[in-house]
Design an enzyme around this catalytic site. Sequence first.
Site, short mmCIF file in Angstrom:
data_model
loop_
_atom_site.label_atom_id
_atom_site.label_comp_id
_atom_site.label_asym_id
_atom_site.label_seq_id
_atom_site.Cartn_x
_atom_site.Cartn_y
_atom_site.Cartn_z
CB ALA A 1 -0.86 -0.01 1.25
N GLY B 1 0.51 -5.14 0.71
CA GLY B 1 -0.65 -5.11 -0.18
C GLY B 1 -0.34 -5.70 -1.54
CD GLU C 1 -2.62 -7.60 2.39
OE1 GLU C 1 -3.13 -7.84 3.51
OE2 GLU C 1 -2.32 -6.44 2.00
CD GLU D 1 1.48 -5.92 5.39
OE1 GLU D 1 0.82 -5.87 4.33
OE2 GLU D 1 2.32 -6.82 5.62
N1 T1G Z 1 4.67 3.37 -0.03
C1 T1G Z 1 5.13 4.57 -0.44
N2 T1G Z 1 6.43 4.81 -0.81
C2 T1G Z 1 7.26 3.77 -0.78
C3 T1G Z 1 6.84 2.48 -0.35
C4 T1G Z 1 5.47 2.30 0.03
N3 T1G Z 1 4.98 1.12 0.41
N4 T1G Z 1 7.91 1.66 -0.42
C5 T1G Z 1 8.94 2.40 -0.86
N5 T1G Z 1 8.56 3.66 -1.07
C6 T1G Z 1 9.39 4.76 -1.59
C7 T1G Z 1 10.54 5.12 -0.65
O1 T1G Z 1 10.13 6.02 0.34
C8 T1G Z 1 11.54 5.73 -1.61
O2 T1G Z 1 11.12 7.03 -1.87
C9 T1G Z 1 11.34 4.91 -2.88
O3 T1G Z 1 10.05 4.30 -2.75
C10 T1G Z 1 12.36 3.82 -3.03
O4 T1G Z 1 12.36 3.05 -1.84
C11 T1G Z 1 -2.88 -3.21 3.28
C12 T1G Z 1 -1.18 -1.49 4.49
C13 T1G Z 1 10.24 -2.11 -1.92
C14 T1G Z 1 12.12 -3.29 -0.89
O5 T1G Z 1 6.55 -2.22 3.90
O6 T1G Z 1 10.70 -2.36 1.73
O7 T1G Z 1 0.90 -2.85 2.26
O8 T1G Z 1 13.03 8.25 -0.93
O9 T1G Z 1 14.76 3.44 -1.25
O10 T1G Z 1 15.95 0.01 -1.52
O11 T1G Z 1 -1.52 -4.87 4.05
O12 T1G Z 1 11.19 0.24 -0.45
O13 T1G Z 1 12.92 7.76 -3.35
O14 T1G Z 1 11.31 9.39 -2.33
O15 T1G Z 1 13.42 1.63 -0.10
O16 T1G Z 1 14.94 -0.50 -3.77
C15 T1G Z 1 4.03 -2.80 3.06
C16 T1G Z 1 8.28 -1.00 1.97
C17 T1G Z 1 3.29 -1.53 3.13
C18 T1G Z 1 7.52 -2.23 1.74
C19 T1G Z 1 12.50 -1.27 -2.34
N6 T1G Z 1 5.19 -2.64 2.21
N7 T1G Z 1 9.28 -0.75 0.97
O17 T1G Z 1 13.69 -1.00 -1.68
O18 T1G Z 1 14.08 1.40 -2.49
S1 T1G Z 1 1.94 -1.66 4.24
C20 T1G Z 1 6.38 -2.35 2.72
C21 T1G Z 1 10.45 -1.45 0.96
C22 T1G Z 1 0.73 -2.51 3.36
C23 T1G Z 1 -1.46 -3.67 3.36
C24 T1G Z 1 -0.55 -2.77 4.11
C25 T1G Z 1 11.47 -1.02 -0.05
C26 T1G Z 1 11.53 -1.93 -1.30
P1 T1G Z 1 12.14 8.15 -2.13
P2 T1G Z 1 13.73 2.41 -1.31
P3 T1G Z 1 14.78 -0.04 -2.40
#
Ligand code: T1G
Length: 643
Positions: free
Chosen positions: A61, A100, A103, A123
Amino acid sequence: MSVTIDRDGEVAVVTVDNPPVNALGQALRQGLWDAVETLDSDPSVRAVVLICAGRTFIAGADVTEFGKPPVPPHLPDLVDRLEQATKPWVAAIHGSALGGGFEVAMGCRFRVALDSASVGLPEVTLGIVPGASGTVRTPRLAGVEAAVELVTTGRPVKAAKALSMGLVDAIVSGDLRAEAVAFARKTLVQPLPQPISARPVTSPDGAWWDDQRKAIARRARGEIAPLRALDCLRMAAEKPFAEAMAHERATFLELRASDQAAALRHIFFAERAAPKPAHLEAKPREIHSTAVIGGGTMGAGIAAALREAGLPVVLIERDAEAVERGLANLRSIFDGAVKRGKLTEAQARTRMEGVTAGSDYALLADTDLVIEAVFEDLSVKRAVFARLGQTCRADAILATNTSYLDPRLIAEGLPNPDRFIGLHFFSPANVMKLLEIVPTPTTAPGTLATGFALARQLGKIPVQAGICDGFIGNRILKRYRAEAETLVRDGTPIAAIDAAMRAYGFAMGPFEAQDLGGLDIAYLQREGARAAGQDVPETLGDILVRAGRKGQKTGGGWYGYAPGDRTPKPSDTTAGLLAGRIAAGPTLTAEEIASRLTSAMAAEGKAILAEGIALKPSDIDLVEVHGYGYPRWRGGPMFAAGG
Ligand code: T1G
């Protein structure tokens, strides 16, 4: 953001493109919803492949939407809609299918992953639980045990493990799109499996759930989400799908608004901002060859970190015997990784093969980066840089790993001081993610940029620190310990202070930690300052060290230790030594103790910001979380203090 549809015969291919990580913002949710509607009403389409452009499948998400009111289509509904599609959807996964994103993949009838991909439900690392059926569909897809591991740890799994857990149906290599379309075609000639929501789930017995709860509570140390996730998983295993979904959603919405989730989001975005501070414009120098001076604990750890990043390393020590010791230290790091299953024997061998060791500085004549990690003594370090100044290329980056000395004094007299910088690693340097980057007034912007680029290369969290006693981290540590000693002087028992900080979320309290690391390190530091004429008041720690109590290594420090046993026991000897310095005082609660100590850390943080030693509060939080064990779910001292 775009969601495009094209055809490969009777198979439609839906391509999502929402850089940088295809996060499921409202527009993307709507785009996917519309795609399902469109394709359901197209009789010429018999199957659908869902694939993403860019570096990864949907990574979850959109976390930046968390503070805003939710807008439809809501993700749980989109996942249900995908599952109810009249044609089978195949999720084609590359990069990371997370939260998400996974999911959505479970809304599809099949999941095909590239061999380099990973899937996960992280999450809980954001202080929430999956909010779109992650805790309800995963047990039905892969069984309760696999689901509990995936959801309560938040750790993604690589494709091969995902296949063995039943999280994906096939692993492919090469052209993912073509492989997924071929897979989709094959599904058309075989019976379709049930939608995941309709699949049965078997719940283990109550004792198993209780054991899980105990193990997770021990690991969580006050973090709420992992235990709430376990509740959701149990509900999913014991209740009908719809009831479990309602419970998950309520839990998700409640936790999303929680303090812990806000703290974890703060750290999430601070970590992402750290490698690219706004003031860094200069281009970093390319680093292809490195060297480390000193093969002790820190030197060997730094060499291991450089090898982990694939960089060749020259390890320099003063003589042949010390060189052998340095190589042995390095070898034991890699052997330890083999024992823990982190490396194969072959990988460990390759790591060592990339190391050249010797005591001849001429080996460094063409090295791009040299990191000095010798004994923490000014004259010893200056002698090293004098030789580096004579031997290395004028544009070679020369760095010191000093943790307490003034880098300006170390670099005094060094030709081309613009290439000099402080790179303060934390022990063990190949494990700890924090890197304090300490430029001097003469450090060139390109050298500073190279320090940050090196941090990215090593997978470290870089934080720029100004020059003062202890930079950011050790300065706050000093204040933390001093405040803890003040509490002892005012009558609060040592064990109560440690217990309070463990309850706050630290793995160890200040006194247990000193006994583990050794009281003499800080003592020698204070003695050094006193010898330099500084007025450093006597500490309780000084009294203990002068009585031979340096911690576990001497069988006693703040606590006593039975031979061969690391369990801290209250010590009469310590009580006796400190008796005259301790006054009877009010009994403080654990919360009051923790508040006193964390406020002192935040106050020191404020002073550090005011002096420009740190550039922003979140940098201090990153230092504390990644260098000093400050509980991540508290957000760090500045965040916790409302900064
Ligand atoms: N939402 C918004 N921005 C995100 C994002 C996200 N989920 N994930 C990464 N970014 C942005 C980050 O801030 C950065 O921005 C750019 O992308 C590159 O990220 C309903 C509610 C995917 C492994 O927890 O683990 O889903 O600084 O530097 O090293 O159940 O990003 O460039 O402006 O980390 O290549 C669950 C979080 C959400 C994954 C890539 N998902 N992201 O790593 O790049 S909760 C996560 C990561 C959810 C549902 C629930 C990593 C990555 P900027 P980066 P990277």
